[in-house]
Design a protein around this motif. Structure first.
Motif, PDB file in Angstrom:
ATOM      1  N   GLY A 105      85.053  18.150  19.672  1.00  0.00           N
ATOM      2  CA  GLY A 105      84.356  19.217  20.374  1.00  0.00           C
ATOM      3  C   GLY A 105      83.403  19.978  19.469  1.00  0.00           C
ATOM      4  N   LYS A 106      82.296  20.429  20.057  1.00  0.00           N
ATOM      5  CA  LYS A 106      81.283  21.133  19.287  1.00  0.00           C
ATOM      6  C   LYS A 106      80.557  22.108  20.183  1.00  0.00           C
ATOM      7  CE  LYS A 106      77.619  20.128  15.920  1.00  0.00           C
ATOM      8  NZ  LYS A 106      76.902  19.027  15.220  1.00  0.00           N
ATOM      9  N   ILE A 107      80.200  23.253  19.646  1.00  0.00           N
ATOM     10  CA  ILE A 107      79.423  24.239  20.390  1.00  0.00           C
ATOM     11  C   ILE A 107      78.206  24.623  19.551  1.00  0.00           C
ATOM     12  CG2 ILE A 107      80.760  26.201  19.503  1.00  0.00           C
ATOM     13  CD1 ILE A 107      80.320  27.490  22.297  1.00  0.00           C
ATOM     14  N   GLU A 108      77.070  24.747  20.215  1.00  0.00           N
ATOM     15  CA  GLU A 108      75.812  25.029  19.531  1.00  0.00           C
ATOM     16  C   GLU A 108      75.031  26.088  20.296  1.00  0.00           C
ATOM     17  OE1 GLU A 108      71.623  22.774  18.234  1.00  0.00           O
ATOM     18  OE2 GLU A 108      73.363  21.620  18.923  1.00  0.00           O
ATOM     19  N   VAL A 109      74.357  26.945  19.545  1.00  0.00           N
ATOM     20  CA  VAL A 109      73.513  27.987  20.120  1.00  0.00           C
ATOM     21  C   VAL A 109      72.113  27.843  19.527  1.00  0.00           C
ATOM     22  CG1 VAL A 109      73.124  30.453  20.402  1.00  0.00           C
ATOM     23  CG2 VAL A 109      75.455  29.565  20.432  1.00  0.00           C
ATOM     24  N   GLN A 110      71.116  27.816  20.409  1.00  0.00           N
ATOM     25  CA  GLN A 110      69.716  27.768  19.984  1.00  0.00           C
ATOM     26  C   GLN A 110      69.018  29.047  20.448  1.00  0.00           C
ATOM     27  OE1 GLN A 110      68.038  24.247  21.697  1.00  0.00           O
ATOM     28  NE2 GLN A 110      69.320  22.832  20.524  1.00  0.00           N
ATOM     29  N   TYR A 111      68.240  29.624  19.542  1.00  0.00           N
ATOM     30  CA  TYR A 111      67.535  30.869  19.876  1.00  0.00           C
ATOM     31  C   TYR A 111      66.091  30.757  19.434  1.00  0.00           C
ATOM     32  CZ  TYR A 111      66.094  35.759  19.850  1.00  0.00           C
ATOM     33  OH  TYR A 111      65.405  36.932  20.065  1.00  0.00           O
ATOM     34  N   LEU A 112      65.173  31.053  20.343  1.00  0.00           N
ATOM     35  CA  LEU A 112      63.748  30.999  20.058  1.00  0.00           C
ATOM     36  C   LEU A 112      63.124  32.378  20.205  1.00  0.00           C
ATOM     37  CD1 LEU A 112      62.684  27.716  21.892  1.00  0.00           C
ATOM     38  CD2 LEU A 112      62.905  28.062  19.435  1.00  0.00           C
ATOM     39  N   HIS A 113      62.307  32.741  19.222  1.00  0.00           N
ATOM     40  CA  HIS A 113      61.593  34.006  19.225  1.00  0.00           C
ATOM     41  C   HIS A 113      60.132  33.709  18.923  1.00  0.00           C
ATOM     42  CE1 HIS A 113      60.254  37.976  17.634  1.00  0.00           C
ATOM     43  NE2 HIS A 113      61.108  38.446  18.521  1.00  0.00           N
ATOM     44  N   ASP A 114      59.256  34.686  19.166  1.00  0.00           N
ATOM     45  CA  ASP A 114      57.832  34.478  18.930  1.00  0.00           C
ATOM     46  C   ASP A 114      57.505  34.201  17.467  1.00  0.00           C
ATOM     47  OD1 ASP A 114      57.297  34.781  21.577  1.00  0.00           O
ATOM     48  OD2 ASP A 114      56.636  36.874  21.440  1.00  0.00           O
ATOM     49  N   HIS A 115      58.386  34.586  16.551  1.00  0.00           N
ATOM     50  CA  HIS A 115      58.129  34.363  15.131  1.00  0.00           C
ATOM     51  C   HIS A 115      59.292  33.690  14.412  1.00  0.00           C
ATOM     52  CE1 HIS A 115      54.420  36.660  15.343  1.00  0.00           C
ATOM     53  NE2 HIS A 115      55.074  37.629  15.969  1.00  0.00           N
ATOM     54  N   ALA A 116      60.285  33.189  15.137  1.00  0.00           N
ATOM     55  CA  ALA A 116      61.434  32.557  14.491  1.00  0.00           C
ATOM     56  C   ALA A 116      62.201  31.690  15.479  1.00  0.00           C
ATOM     57  CB  ALA A 116      62.369  33.620  13.896  1.00  0.00           C
ATOM     58  N   GLY A 117      62.931  30.728  14.930  1.00  0.00           N
ATOM     59  CA  GLY A 117      63.818  29.897  15.729  1.00  0.00           C
ATOM     60  C   GLY A 117      65.082  29.626  14.939  1.00  0.00           C
ATOM     61  N   PHE A 118      66.248  29.723  15.589  1.00  0.00           N
ATOM     62  CA  PHE A 118      67.517  29.553  14.904  1.00  0.00           C
ATOM     63  C   PHE A 118      68.424  28.619  15.697  1.00  0.00           C
ATOM     64  CE2 PHE A 118      65.994  33.840  13.966  1.00  0.00           C
ATOM     65  CZ  PHE A 118      66.031  33.863  12.577  1.00  0.00           C
ATOM     66  N   THR A 119      69.247  27.855  14.989  1.00  0.00           N
ATOM     67  CA  THR A 119      70.322  27.105  15.620  1.00  0.00           C
ATOM     68  C   THR A 119      71.583  27.291  14.788  1.00  0.00           C
ATOM     69  OG1 THR A 119      69.980  25.022  14.411  1.00  0.00           O
ATOM     70  CG2 THR A 119      68.692  25.353  16.427  1.00  0.00           C
ATOM     71  N   ALA A 120      72.717  27.349  15.453  1.00  0.00           N
ATOM     72  CA  ALA A 120      74.015  27.430  14.791  1.00  0.00           C
ATOM     73  C   ALA A 120      74.990  26.579  15.583  1.00  0.00           C
ATOM     74  CB  ALA A 120      74.506  28.872  14.705  1.00  0.00           C
ATOM     75  N   ALA A 121      75.745  25.729  14.899  1.00  0.00           N
ATOM     76  CA  ALA A 121      76.696  24.847  15.556  1.00  0.00           C
ATOM     77  C   ALA A 121      77.978  24.800  14.747  1.00  0.00           C
ATOM     78  CB  ALA A 121      76.117  23.440  15.717  1.00  0.00           C
ATOM     79  N   VAL A 122      79.098  24.675  15.440  1.00  0.00           N
ATOM     80  CA  VAL A 122      80.397  24.614  14.772  1.00  0.00           C
ATOM     81  C   VAL A 122      81.289  23.626  15.499  1.00  0.00           C
ATOM     82  CG1 VAL A 122      81.266  26.589  16.109  1.00  0.00           C
ATOM     83  CG2 VAL A 122      82.355  25.986  13.924  1.00  0.00           C
ATOM     84  N   ASP A 123      82.032  22.825  14.745  1.00  0.00           N
ATOM     85  CA  ASP A 123      82.996  21.906  15.328  1.00  0.00           C
ATOM     86  C   ASP A 123      84.223  22.681  15.797  1.00  0.00           C
ATOM     87  OD1 ASP A 123      81.332  19.815  14.669  1.00  0.00           O
ATOM     88  OD2 ASP A 123      82.322  19.434  12.747  1.00  0.00           O
ATOM     89  N   LEU A 124      84.809  22.214  16.890  1.00  0.00           N
ATOM     90  CA  LEU A 124      85.975  22.898  17.443  1.00  0.00           C
ATOM     91  C   LEU A 124      87.253  22.226  16.950  1.00  0.00           C
ATOM     92  CD1 LEU A 124      84.706  23.481  21.101  1.00  0.00           C
ATOM     93  CD2 LEU A 124      84.568  25.015  19.124  1.00  0.00           C
ATOM     94  N   ASN A 125      87.524  22.363  15.652  1.00  0.00           N
ATOM     95  CA  ASN A 125      88.780  21.877  15.073  1.00  0.00           C
ATOM     96  C   ASN A 125      89.237  22.843  13.986  1.00  0.00           C
ATOM     97  OD1 ASN A 125      87.374  21.095  12.592  1.00  0.00           O
ATOM     98  ND2 ASN A 125      86.583  19.364  13.774  1.00  0.00           N
ATOM     99  N   ARG A 126      90.343  22.531  13.350  1.00  0.00           N
ATOM    100  CA  ARG A 126      90.953  23.476  12.409  1.00  0.00           C
ATOM    101  C   ARG A 126      90.109  23.665  11.148  1.00  0.00           C
ATOM    102  NH1 ARG A 126      97.177  22.080  11.570  1.00  0.00           N
ATOM    103  NH2 ARG A 126      96.982  24.035  10.394  1.00  0.00           N
TER     104      ARG A 126
END
Length: 277
Positions: A105-126
């Motif tokens: 399992g994995k969850i990811e968040v993507q965020y876009l802004h007029d001057h920046a873009g970010f992604t963060a993802a984490v595996d769903l395990n111990r």
């Protein structure tokens, strides 16, 4: 989710990569797709690769800004993906799991802004792996970096950086990857003589082995239904792709590869056929 900013790190050099890498293969693939007015899409795929045959059946349901996707393959693996756009303003959330391996399992968040873009993802395990990327700049010039940290080994397993410059009819990018061991420099130029196509040049260097690879490629729009791509590198590898729009939503893609420095080797061919009534 939309933005006029620099985009995500994965967007750096993407157009050049698509011309030089997308759809080049020696596999045989047939996909039959159908959709309903309620937002349900069904796909069935048969694939033959390196003498081995496989297949999968997929279903995707869209409602408002949310998408739920299921795929079952011949290895009895079930992939489930859920995505939601504008869950919060300018953000996209994706969650996936591959069964029977529930630790995938994995969850990811993507965020876009007029001057920046970010992604963060984490595996769903111990002891998860944590991925993060950031890009700052404008639609014309952007700098970005990505990294991956493994809590299992307590160390960074990946860190890459990139720079992209875009002009009205051309773009250039520099990517430093493999923990600084490799670098790719690419330049793309749109040409009216190619009916909306483009030419690309890319130099790739691996510092640990002093290996250099020069690749040139182009895409040419033959007509509104047909596009041709080709690429050649200094090792003598020549590849070409033809994609034809059979109907409004059905495509035939034919690809071939030939080693010009090894004339005794026979060419390799592959095709992909997407049928959608």
């Amino acid at each position: 989710m939309s933005s006029k900013g620099p985009g995500l790190f994965s967007d750096i050099g993407k157009k050049s990569r698509d011309i030089l890498t997308k759809d080049y293969n020696s596999d045989q693939k047939l996909t039959i797709s159908s959709s309903t007015n309620s937002g349900l899409d069904l796909n069935s795929t048969l694939l033959k690769s390196r003498g081995l045959s496989s297949g999968d059946v997929a279903a995707q349901f869209k409602h408002n800004n949310k998408t739920l996707h299921f795929k079952v393959d011949t290895d009895s693996t079930v992939l489930t993906t859920f995505s939601a756009t504008d869950f919060v303003p300018s953000a996209k959330v994706l969650a996936s799991v591959r069964l029977p391996d529930y630790k995938s399992g994995k969850i990811e968040v993507q965020y876009l802004h007029d001057h920046a873009g970010f992604t963060a993802a984490v595996d769903l395990n111990r002891k998860p792996a944590i991925d993060f990327s950031a890009t700052i700049g404008t639609p014309g010039i952007a700098f970005g970096a990505e990294t991956s940290y493994s809590t299992l080994v307590g160390n960074f397993t990946k860190y890459n950086a990139g720079l992209c410059l875009k002009l009205p009819s051309s773009s250039a990018s520099v990517l430093l990857a493999d923990k600084g061991d490799s670098m790719k420099v690419s330049y793309l130029r749109d040409l009216e003589k190619l009916n909306g196509g483009a030419i690309v040049g890319e130099i790739s260097r691996r510092f640990s082995t002093n290996e250099n690879t020069l690749t040139v490629g182009c895409s040419y729009v033959v007509d509104p239904q047909t596009t041709v791509k080709a690429k050649l590198n200094n090792h003598g590898n020549l590849e070409a792709v033809l994609q034809h729009d059979l109907t409004h939503k059905s495509f035939l893609t034919i690809s071939g590869a030939f080693e010009t420095k090894a004339l005794e080797n026979s060419p390799k061919f592959g095709f992909s056929l997407l049928l959608k009534p």
